[in-house]
Design a protein around this motif. Structure first.
Motif, short mmCIF file in Angstrom:
data_model
loop_
_atom_site.label_atom_id
_atom_site.label_comp_id
_atom_site.label_asym_id
_atom_site.label_seq_id
_atom_site.Cartn_x
_atom_site.Cartn_y
_atom_site.Cartn_z
N SER A 7 33.64 -26.06 10.89
CA SER A 7 33.70 -26.67 12.22
C SER A 7 35.08 -27.22 12.52
O SER A 7 35.60 -27.10 13.64
N VAL A 8 35.71 -27.84 11.50
CA VAL A 8 37.07 -28.36 11.65
C VAL A 8 38.03 -27.23 12.01
O VAL A 8 38.84 -27.34 12.95
N THR A 26 37.43 -25.96 15.64
CA THR A 26 37.95 -26.89 16.65
C THR A 26 39.47 -26.84 16.69
O THR A 26 40.08 -26.85 17.77
N TYR A 27 40.08 -26.77 15.52
CA TYR A 27 41.55 -26.71 15.47
C TYR A 27 42.07 -25.48 16.19
O TYR A 27 43.02 -25.57 16.98
N ILE A 40 46.42 -33.10 16.64
CA ILE A 40 45.28 -33.78 16.02
C ILE A 40 45.59 -35.26 15.82
O ILE A 40 46.75 -35.69 15.87
N TYR A 84 42.61 -30.46 3.80
CA TYR A 84 42.44 -30.18 5.22
C TYR A 84 43.51 -29.22 5.74
O TYR A 84 43.22 -28.32 6.53
N LEU A 122 40.20 -33.28 17.62
CA LEU A 122 40.08 -33.30 16.17
C LEU A 122 40.70 -34.57 15.60
O LEU A 122 41.90 -34.81 15.74
N ILE A 182 40.86 -36.50 11.97
CA ILE A 182 40.59 -36.42 10.54
C ILE A 182 40.77 -37.80 9.92
O ILE A 182 41.81 -38.43 10.10
N SER A 199 35.46 -38.74 10.13
CA SER A 199 36.18 -37.70 10.85
C SER A 199 35.31 -37.17 11.98
O SER A 199 34.08 -37.22 11.92
N CYS A 204 35.28 -33.70 14.58
CA CYS A 204 35.87 -32.46 15.10
C CYS A 204 35.20 -32.03 16.39
O CYS A 204 35.20 -30.86 16.75
N TRP A 205 34.61 -33.00 17.08
CA TRP A 205 33.96 -32.85 18.39
C TRP A 205 32.56 -32.26 18.30
O TRP A 205 31.65 -32.71 18.97
#
Length: 448
Positions: A39-40, A43-44, A52, A95, A320, A322, A330, A332-333
């Motif tokens: 998911s991170v 989103t990125y 971020i 990450y 995002l 972190i 954290s 990530c929406w």
């Protein structure tokens, strides 16, 4: 109904809504670390151009402030600094590997605990390690929390050279009686000196944290504190309600309920504090925050760009966030994740080379819709339903409408000037998970 009566009526246990769903309502059973990293990364890729946000939790303090609700580790042993920093940098590396490139860093905040527990040299080690694997955006906002009693010129100059421009000082109250009960000591002279030094070095925004409802607090003492604060002209002031949660924070048993102002006494503290800040030119920004019109937080509000996340209110909007370090959360929406709450458990996972997430939640489409409206109320003081306000939400809003805390049309809900002190109560009307499953034990602090 007058202000005092409204405060009494709406002083109920309520979430602070730094997220939706709130942590007690996360679906942790269907969470996985691998799914979280996926998911991170998604989103990125979707929002990489915006950059971020990064939050680093530094938990150590030399003494326990008994009022504190933060995740802390009390020690005078400063040999803990470097091993902890190395673990945080290793986590950051995990990450960066998941993102497959150095991300653009739009916002970085050091929280605690007491970040200034760490030496200036070790904070430099930490930040340089982070920036080796990031690209600092030209308009990035770097900030840190500090204890007035242990922040040195070395801390200020070192962090300034690394790009920090915002400083937040935990004041709470200058009254000696209150300071004794909460075991937090700093003088107005110490705070004034640090504030002056920071501005001379080049810091552009200084925030002071104040709390109303502390044990032993009185109208006279709080008034004197706020007058001292106003004389120093911080750019921002956070004016929080004391959260009495001794079942979570045993340190709060250092005093008894008899020491804590409640009811009309606490409402009077809140009301008088707000009046003093308003009279000094500080403007309401969202919930619990005040800022001068020259500060970026106020400007973000007027430009409808104010954002709220696990770090609180910010002028930077990123999808995002972190969180690094023990207990950090954290976002990530589309998902949340939280690290272990003890230093030992966090370091154990890092020593095993495992991403140190302990629990989390993947947001459903319904979660995202509710979250949107809660964020709108918290940051913009209005929200619009394209298809009209759901009947269930409208029914929960009726008491607030009757008390003129909100204005409602077929599709829009707007906070009135009278309702600005009751944002948490308004947001509760949207909180489907809270209404579906009322807590059987006290999970949240009082709203006022």
């Amino acid at each position: 109904m007058n202000t005092a009566a409204l405060l009494k009526k709406y002083n109920v246990a309520a979430p602070r809504y730094t997220s939706y769903p709130t942590v007690p309502y996360w679906d942790t059973e269907n969470f996985s670390a691998n799914g979280w990293l996926g998911s991170v990364a998604n989103t990125y890729l979707s929002y990489k151009n915006e950059g971020i946000s990064l939050y680093i939790h530094l938990p150590f303090c030399e003494s326990l402030c008994t009022y504190c609700g933060c995740n802390t580790r009390i020690t005078k042993n400063h040999s803990v600094e470097v091993p902890y920093i190395l673990a945080v940098l290793a986590e950051w590396g995990m990450y960066v590997d998941a993102l497959r490139e150095k991300p653009k860093l739009k916002e970085l905040h050091l929280g605690g605990g007491t970040p200034t527990f760490f030496s200036a040299e070790n904070l430099e080690l930490l930040i340089n390690g982070i920036l080796e694997n990031a690209i600092l955006a030209p308009d990035a906002e770097l900030s840190f929390e500090a204890h007035p009693a242990n922040t040195t010129t070395g801390h200020l100059t070192t962090l300034y050279k690394l790009g920090f421009r915002r400083l937040s000082l935990g004041i709470q109250d200058f009254d000696p009686k209150v300071q004794f009960l909460i075991n937090r000591f700093q003088t107005p002279e110490q705070v004034a000196l640090i504030t002056t030094q920071a501005r001379e070095i080049g810091y552009t925004s200084v925030n002071f944290d104040l709390i109303y409802g502390l044990p032993g607090q009185s109208i006279r003492g709080l008034t004197d504190t706020i007058k001292e604060v106003i004389a120093m002209q911080p750019d921002r002031i956070a004016f929080y309600s004391y959260a009495h949660v001794p079942w979570l924070k045993p340190g709060q048993r250092h005093y008894t309920e008899k020491d804590i102002p409640i009811g009309d006494e606490k409402f009077a503290l809140y009301h008088s504090g707000r009046q003093l800040l308003d009279g000094a030119g500080y403007k309401d920004v969202g919930m619990d925050h005040f800022a001068l019109t020259t500060d970026s937080l106020f400007q973000a509000m007027t430009e409808q760009q104010l954002h709220r996340n696990f770090m609180g209110y910010t002028s930077q909007h990123t999808h995002l966030l972190i969180g690094l370090g023990v207990s950090s959360i954290s976002d990530c929406w589309t998902a949340f994740a939280q690290n272990p709450k003890t230093v030992e458990a966090y370091l154990d996972k890092m020593n095993l080379g495992t991403l140190p997430v302990e629990k989390g939640h993947f947001l459903t489409d319904e979660d995202l819709e509710v979250r949107k409206h809660i964020l709108n109320i918290m940051c913009k003081e209005n929200t619009v339903y394209k298809e009209g306000i759901p009947e269930s939400v409208y029914g929960r809003l009726l008491p607030l409408l009757h008390d003129k805390l909100i204005c409602v049309t077929e599709k829009e809900i707007r906070i009135t000037a009278r309702g600005k002190s009751f944002l948490r109560n308004v947001c509760m009307a949207f909180d489907e998970k809270l209404w579906l499953k009322q807590p059987k034990t006290q999970l949240f602090s009082s709203s006022i």
